[in-house]
Design an enzyme around this catalytic site. Structure first.
Site: not given
Length: 352
Positions: A136, A202, A290, A319-320
């Protein structure tokens, strides 16, 4: 055993914008020992809200019994400029005014982050990096560093990252900053300013980090008669509050802008030519689903970095997945480093 240190740069640090930062501090951690040949350095670059404790946030890949372990490697991870964990950031005291910077902190770029870490490497007498790795925002730093100092990096591992930040990624970041800016306390010049906005930011970010399937697997209701108080709602609130307890809105604001700035072609002939200048043995890993860093971006990296190896992985976490699928990463990276070492031996044999 890890060692937490702070590097205090003795000179004024000039940013890419031309603005200057006085009293630059970089918090960093090291694990293991530098061997006699000084060829066991593994430098990990962290992502948006992580810190210098890579053994904590990249468990399974870094640790005593993992691929990158302190018994074998000299592991370094430094907190980036602007972050909330010990390096110079918006809550730091401006030596000129004697007050915290807040929104007067100068804007910086990914290239500035790398420049600062290059100074740290020089301070630590690190001339060569065996493995430079990041995912990332960490991957953005790693690729920029490999372009800036191609002869310094032997092996480069880029995970879920890109050569330049996309309009899609910038739009996500701008939406988060818009959420922060709607919180009036963000402009109050106080350390906990903007926290309500940060909580919303967030929540927005999580939608880009995860996937439809991930939410379906973890937040699906077990009953059919609910009309309120859904698990997914609670999860978004919980994750927002969790970040607010460990981070600040000002660092988040500046770091998201730095991510937007990422473009290895800036000030160079082009993005492809910048990538072509990389000399490191390179492994590029993408996550197939992702949303934030689509796999097309990792394919682009591998197509333009000479000799790069590309692998795609699947993760329900999107993505995580670059933080979670450590068993798969261990296998891919471990095999890559073995092959890289074998190529090096063959090369030496030919030279002899």
């Amino acid at each position: 055993m890890s060692t937490m240190n702070t590097y205090n740069h003795p000179k004024i640090f000039q940013l890419e914008s031309g603005k200057k930062l006085r009293g630059l501090q970089l918090a960093y951690q090291t694990y293991g020992k530098l061997n006699a040949k000084k060829d066991n350095v593994v430098w990990a670059c962290h992502a948006l809200t992580a810190n210098a404790d890579v053994l904590d946030w990249w468990k399974g890949l870094f640790g005593n019994n993992n691929l990158f372990n302190p018994d074998e490697h000299y592991i370094i991870c430094a907190n980036v400029i602007g972050s909330a964990y010990g390096s110079s950031n918006p809550l730091s005291v401006n030596p000129v005014t004697g007050l915290p910077y807040y929104l007067s902190f100068p804007e910086f770029t990914v290239r500035d982050m790398v420049k600062a870490h290059q100074l740290l490497a020089k301070h630590l007498a690190i001339n060569d990096i065996k493995v430079l790795i990041g995912g990332s925002l960490g991957g953005q730093q790693a690729v920029e560093w490999a372009v800036a100092e191609p002869s310094k990096i032997e092996n480069l591992v880029l995970v879920a990252t890109n050569a330049q930040h996309s309009p899609w990624g910038i739009a996500f970041n701008e939406s988060q900053r818009m959420a922060i800016s709607t919180d009036r306390t963000f402009y109050a010049q106080h350390h906990d300013g903007g926290l309500k906005g940060l909580k919303v930011a967030r929540s927005i970010a999580l939608l880009s980090y995860r996937t439809y399937d991930a939410y379906g697997a973890t937040q699906l209701e077990s009953v059919n008669d609910k009309t309120n108080n859904f698990r997914a709602s609670s999860y978004q609130n919980y994750q927002g509050e969790k970040l607010c307890k460990r981070f600040n809105a000002y660092s988040y604001w500046y770091l998201s802008k730095a991510m937007d700035s990422h473009n290895v072609g800036r000030g160079r002939k082009s993005v492809p030519e910048a990538l072509a200048s990389i000399k490191a043995n390179t492994l590029v890993i993408g996550v197939e689903n992702d949303v934030l860093f689509p796999i097309s971006e990792q394919k682009y990296l591998s197509e333009h970095i000479k000799g790069a190896v590309f692998h795609a992985i699947t993760s329900a976490y999107g993505h995580d997945g670059f933080l979670i699928e450590t068993d798969t990463l261990t296998q891919l990276i471990g095999n890559f480093l073995k092959e890289s070492s074998n190529k090096k031996i063959i090369k030496f044999q030919k030279t002899a």
